[in-house]
Design an enzyme around this catalytic site. Structure first.
Site, PDB file in Angstrom:
ATOM      1  N   ARG A 175      55.012  40.554  21.685  1.00  0.00           N
ATOM      2  CA  ARG A 175      56.396  40.735  21.251  1.00  0.00           C
ATOM      3  C   ARG A 175      57.346  40.522  22.421  1.00  0.00           C
ATOM      4  O   ARG A 175      57.090  40.994  23.518  1.00  0.00           O
ATOM      5  CB  ARG A 175      56.593  42.151  20.697  1.00  0.00           C
ATOM      6  CG  ARG A 175      58.019  42.425  20.282  1.00  0.00           C
ATOM      7  CD  ARG A 175      58.181  43.772  19.636  1.00  0.00           C
ATOM      8  NE  ARG A 175      57.954  44.899  20.520  1.00  0.00           N
ATOM      9  CZ  ARG A 175      58.780  45.269  21.500  1.00  0.00           C
ATOM     10  NH1 ARG A 175      59.889  44.593  21.726  1.00  0.00           N
ATOM     11  NH2 ARG A 175      58.495  46.315  22.252  1.00  0.00           N
ATOM     12  N   GLY A 203      62.152  56.214  11.680  1.00  0.00           N
ATOM     13  CA  GLY A 203      62.611  55.415  12.808  1.00  0.00           C
ATOM     14  C   GLY A 203      63.570  54.351  12.314  1.00  0.00           C
ATOM     15  O   GLY A 203      64.130  54.463  11.218  1.00  0.00           O
ATOM     16  N   ARG A 245      56.421  39.731  28.741  1.00  0.00           N
ATOM     17  CA  ARG A 245      55.751  40.941  29.207  1.00  0.00           C
ATOM     18  C   ARG A 245      54.276  40.736  29.529  1.00  0.00           C
ATOM     19  O   ARG A 245      53.776  41.248  30.524  1.00  0.00           O
ATOM     20  CB  ARG A 245      55.888  42.025  28.143  1.00  0.00           C
ATOM     21  CG  ARG A 245      57.303  42.477  28.018  1.00  0.00           C
ATOM     22  CD  ARG A 245      57.523  43.430  26.879  1.00  0.00           C
ATOM     23  NE  ARG A 245      58.916  43.869  26.916  1.00  0.00           N
ATOM     24  CZ  ARG A 245      59.476  44.666  26.015  1.00  0.00           C
ATOM     25  NH1 ARG A 245      58.779  45.089  24.986  1.00  0.00           N
ATOM     26  NH2 ARG A 245      60.726  45.019  26.132  1.00  0.00           N
ATOM     27  N   GLY A 296      58.346  58.006   7.499  1.00  0.00           N
ATOM     28  CA  GLY A 296      58.832  57.612   8.825  1.00  0.00           C
ATOM     29  C   GLY A 296      60.341  57.419   8.793  1.00  0.00           C
ATOM     30  O   GLY A 296      60.885  56.878   7.832  1.00  0.00           O
ATOM     31  N   GLU A 336      56.936  48.467  13.297  1.00  0.00           N
ATOM     32  CA  GLU A 336      55.750  48.319  14.151  1.00  0.00           C
ATOM     33  C   GLU A 336      54.462  48.566  13.375  1.00  0.00           C
ATOM     34  O   GLU A 336      53.394  48.090  13.762  1.00  0.00           O
ATOM     35  CB  GLU A 336      55.847  49.285  15.350  1.00  0.00           C
ATOM     36  CG  GLU A 336      54.783  49.033  16.413  1.00  0.00           C
ATOM     37  CD  GLU A 336      54.863  49.972  17.615  1.00  0.00           C
ATOM     38  OE1 GLU A 336      55.842  50.731  17.719  1.00  0.00           O
ATOM     39  OE2 GLU A 336      53.944  49.940  18.449  1.00  0.00           O
TER      40      GLU A 336
END
Lengths: 641, 256
Positions: free
Chosen positions: A441, A48, A336, A46, A431
């Site tokens: 989060r 990211g 959220r 990965g 993540e």
């Protein structure tokens, strides 16, 4: 240090004073002498923010790094799409922020379901991240005096979010990517783009390499190493429709889970409140509108008498600014999970807007009147453009229509304080792990965690593992590697040979529908039981009736997707089981049976103040628990009123 | 939502199909029926590909990922224009409402010597990575950076650096240039770093290294047609190319 699997789920965080834990731990950890570092091979999967930062930093330290990504370039990982910003406890605006304050907000925002030690460390290194990124040339937004600008995000009453217009993730990732390419140039990192990890190779229970598929020519091969670092993101795409990139998937993490890594809190899913609503059956993904828009945008639905009218014609008195009404102290900037649930309630009450009735308004009229169109455009221009391109409507003139969508997954592979999974030698970052965000989060914290893990945690803790573990030399000729390659090829063969009637996407859409309806924004015993019945049936049908066309030894998107959907079908069932087992509501996990009279999440700290970590075995799964101990923060009911 | 204005469409596609690198490619025709004007262009291709699979044919390979215009993965020339007939967007942001029912649409890969075709519409853009690798960074290791606010940067310069840094590395500039020049891509990275004090220190070495790598990769020369700016989904300005040329000249004189 022994190389036994950590099945007792020991956090391995030092005891004692919270503020000095990380400092003491860094002192106590084993180190690898600079001249010895080049003798160690490290695989990072990965690219990211977490993986890119980790590979670059480990390369700088002198390790031999191999970096893998499924994209055609390390610069394209999905971190690039993060819009709003990155948190840090700099207190530049002088509004009383501190490391402790950021720590506290993150613990509270996560509804008291994360590990104090990890979260405090995250808040501590947040300031180093901003310094590092500026040194790399990340062009954060600035004031006219030349200093950095900040804005606010949900769940905080301070302005601690650093940003680069609506492209913060892009700018941070390009910073990490440039650091990574610098190491490629120096020869410390070797890049493998368009490679997908399809298996973890363990030798005597220790992670010693990976098996991959070359996405250009289909070749299946193995790579041996002294340690594996997984930074492959979350599993939101399980829902078919999410804000994740099309290629985001759970396969690397899931294959590690099947090799023995425990999967923690799979039911914690973040549904982001401000996304562009679904427009038709052909919809392939959903687009996020950054949370930063809630700094100036006001969320509302029409009152009864003005339903169905053109929003610009509805007078102020006929608008229900429901977040400001219900949560006067946080208003539109509630976390959220709270904002999403309230939007769902409006739609359930039949007060939604638009042709489908499954949307609410996000309105900038007041901000444009107060600041002027140019100032609003300078802050949010690219987001407004993105909205207009997709919806065909001009948000400067008519309010945006928004609705919640799956965005982020707080659950992931279980890791200890050193970010090591239950499998020795397998470390998990960003993540893909479960550790820092609890059950919800906060906005602008994903970028912070990815970079914290990659730049400032794994470089030390991986040294500790390598410096304290006696590893026998192993290469790709070892039987474990040969067996892994055989198993990957056999699965591929099986998928090609089914030659069924339905496409991979047919199954994925069907799974997404089951998940959204039964394991989505609100869950109940009834819906979860239904999902646990339906998903295995769908899985069975998949293995009998999927059609994977074309050849194996070419670029073939269908075989790539088929492997990922096969894994989603298993993970979906585990998510439902985890949600059923957790008889409480917390953060993004809302059980209808457990709510207050005001429809707020009702936690059960007596019975569920723990991490639920699942072990994969021949019987299915076994659930283990890591108790969460709160020595510094008092558990209270989260209130944003 | 979108389907307030949805209309049904039929589109005649002419798509480039090529089995692999070095193989002979050709345009194939496909009639896509029952489309919605509210679909994105890539959603239209999803529908086409699922139909092909159902017909026991192989789907058309194309690159795509974020589908919101930021990752830079999607790469198609649509009716002769990189990313299609709309300003400042990527292919994934293009919607079928830009076309008319019954239209014929031609879809090709980005074509350039430095972007060899992998399959169908998928090309290899690793030449861009190698250009960045040659010097597109500030040489700082992790750790030890000074406090971020101890280096004030005036806002106009910081904004110009940001504008240049928004490049998504898609390669539309190369695909739209008759010389297949990568000047806009390379100059945007150079401008991003040279507008900032952090990037000034290595400016000369970086400019020389990146421009030379660009040539080594087989990208063509810039002849100022400005087709790149017109095709750029992020509206990156060709002024960056002038800056790059000035800085390259200065650096190469100093080098002697």
């Amino acid at each position: 240090m022994s190389i036994k699997p950590n099945t007792e789920l020991k956090s391995n965080a030092p005891s004692g004073d919270l503020q000095t834990k990380w400092q003491r731990h860094r002192f106590e950890m084993k180190r690898v002498n600079p001249a010895n570092k080049r003798k160690f091979n490290v695989i990072v999967v990965g690219t990211g923010l977490a993986g890119g930062a980790a590979a670059a930093t480990l390369g700088e330290l002198g390790y031999n790094v191999k970096s893998f990504c499924v994209q055609d370039s390390a610069r394209r990982a999905h971190s690039i799409a993060a819009q709003g910003g990155i948190n840090a406890a700099k207190n530049y605006p002088n509004d009383g922020d501190s490391v402790y304050n950021l720590f506290y907000d993150t613990i509270k925002g996560g509804d008291y379901r994360s590990r104090e030690s990890n979260v405090h460390r995250l808040a501590e290194v947040s300031n180093n991240i901003i310094d590092q990124c500026v040194a790399q040339g990340v062009p954060f937004a600035r004031e006219y005096g030349g200093l950095l600008d900040n804005r606010s995000f949900g769940g905080a009453q301070v302005s601690r979010t650093f940003y680069a217009r609506g492209q913060t993730g892009q700018q941070l990732l390009l910073g990490a990517y440039s650091a990574l390419m610098r190491q490629v140039n120096k020869g410390t990192v070797k890049m493998y783009t368009r490679y997908e990890m399809l298996d973890l190779v363990t030798v005597d229970g220790v992670a010693r390499g990976i098996t991959t598929r070359n996405l250009v020519n289909g070749e299946v091969e193995s790579f041996a190493a002294d340690a594996v670092v997984l930074a492959t993101g979350g599993y939101g795409n399980l829902f078919f429709l999410s804000t994740n990139a099309m290629g985001s998937n759970a396969t690397a993490a899931w294959r590690c889970h099947k090799k023995g890594a425990f999967f923690a809190n799979p039911c914690y899913t973040q549904i982001h409140p401000t996304c562009i609503p679904v427009s038709g059956d052909y919809q392939s993904k959903l687009t996020l509108m950054s949370e930063s828009l809630r700094n100036d945008g006001r969320v509302w639905v029409p009152k009864e008498s003005s339903k169905g009218k053109n929003p610009v014609d509805i007078p102020e008195s006929e608008r229900d600014y429901y977040l400001e009404r219900i949560y006067p102290s946080f208003g539109n900037l509630v976390p959220r999970d709270v904002a999403s649930r309230q939007a769902k309630f409006r739609v359930d009450e039949n007060n939604g807007v638009g042709a489908t009735g499954v949307a609410v308004y996000l309105d900038f009229k007041e901000a444009i009147g107060r600041l002027g169109k140019d100032a609003v455009s300078a802050k949010y221009g690219n987001l407004f453009q993105m909205y207009e391109k997709i919806s065909g409507e001009n948000p400067y003139e008519t309010p945006m229509k928004i609705f919640p969508a799956v965005h982020y997954t707080m659950g992931g592979l279980w890791v200890d304080y050193n970010l090591q999974s239950t499998i020795p030698g397998l470390h998990v970052l960003g993540e893909a792990n479960f550790s820092d965000h609890g059950a919800n989060r906060l906005g602008a914290s994903a970028l912070m965690q990815g970079l914290a893990d990659g730049y400032f945690v794994i470089p030390y803790t991986l040294g500790h593992y390598l410096g304290s573990t006696a590893l026998a030399p192993v290469d790709e000729n070892h039987d474990a590697f040969k067996a892994s390659v055989m198993a990957v090829k056999a699965q591929e063969e099986k998928l090609f040979n089914i030659k069924g009637e339905k496409t991979v996407d047919d199954f994925h859409r069907q799974l997404g529908k089951i998940m959204w309806e039964n394991v989505g924004m609100s869950r109940s015993k009834e819906t979860l039981t239904k999902a646990i019945e339906e998903i295995p049936k769908l899985k069975e049908e998949f293995w009998q009736n999927v059609r994977v066309p074309d050849d194996r030894n070419v670029k073939n998107a269908e075989i790539e997707k088929a492997g990922r959907v096969a894994d989603f079908l298993e993970l979906g069932e585990l998510m439902a089981r985890d949600a059923l087992e957790r008889e409480e509501s917390c953060g993004g996990h809302f059980r209808e049976e457990h709510q207050t009279p005001e429809n707020e999440a009702k936690r059960d700290d007596e019975n569920f103040c723990h991490v639920g970590a699942w072990e994969h075995n021949s019987a299915g799964w076994t659930r283990h628990q890591e108790e969460l101990e709160f020595e510094n923060v008092k558990l209270v009911t989260r209130s944003y009123k | 939502m979108g389907n307030d204005n949805s209309t049904e469409m039929t589109i005649h596609l002419k798509i480039w199909k090529q089995d692999g690198p070095g193989k002979k490619g050709e345009f194939i025709s496909h009639e896509a029926k029952g489309l919605s004007s509210e679909m994105s262009f890539l959603e239209m291709l999803d529908v086409v590909n699922e139909d092909l699979v159902r017909l026991n044919q192989r789907p058309i390979e194309f690159d795509h990922d974020c589908r919101e215009g930021i990752c830079g993965t999607c790469s198609m020339v649509i009716n002769g224009e990189a990313h299609g007939p709309d300003k400042e967007i990527t292919t994934c942001q293009l919607h079928m409402r830009k076309f008319k029912d019954g239209d014929t649409i031609t879809v090709e890969p980005f074509r350039a010597k430095a972007f060899p075709i992998i399959r169908d519409l998928v090309v290899d853009r690793s030449s861009f990575d190698r250009v960045i690798e040659s010097g597109g960074y500030v040489s700082v290791n992790t750790g030890g950076a000074q406090d971020a606010n101890s280096l004030p940067i005036n806002k106009p310069d910081s904004d110009l650096a940001f504008e240049a840094a928004t490049c998504i590395g898609c390669g539309a500039c190369v695909a739209s240039c008759k010389n297949a020049s990568a000047s806009l891509f390379v100059s945007a990275k150079l401008a991003h770093l040279s507008f900032l004090p952090q990037g000034k220190i290595e400016q000369d070495a970086r400019t020389l290294a990146m421009v030379r790598q660009m040539d080594t990769e087989g990208f063509g020369a810039c002849t100022n047609t400005e087709a790149c700016e017109a095709a750029c989904p992020k509206g990156i300005s060709v002024e960056n190319i002038s800056r790059m040329n000035r800085q390259f000249l200065k650096a190469s004189i100093k080098e002697r």
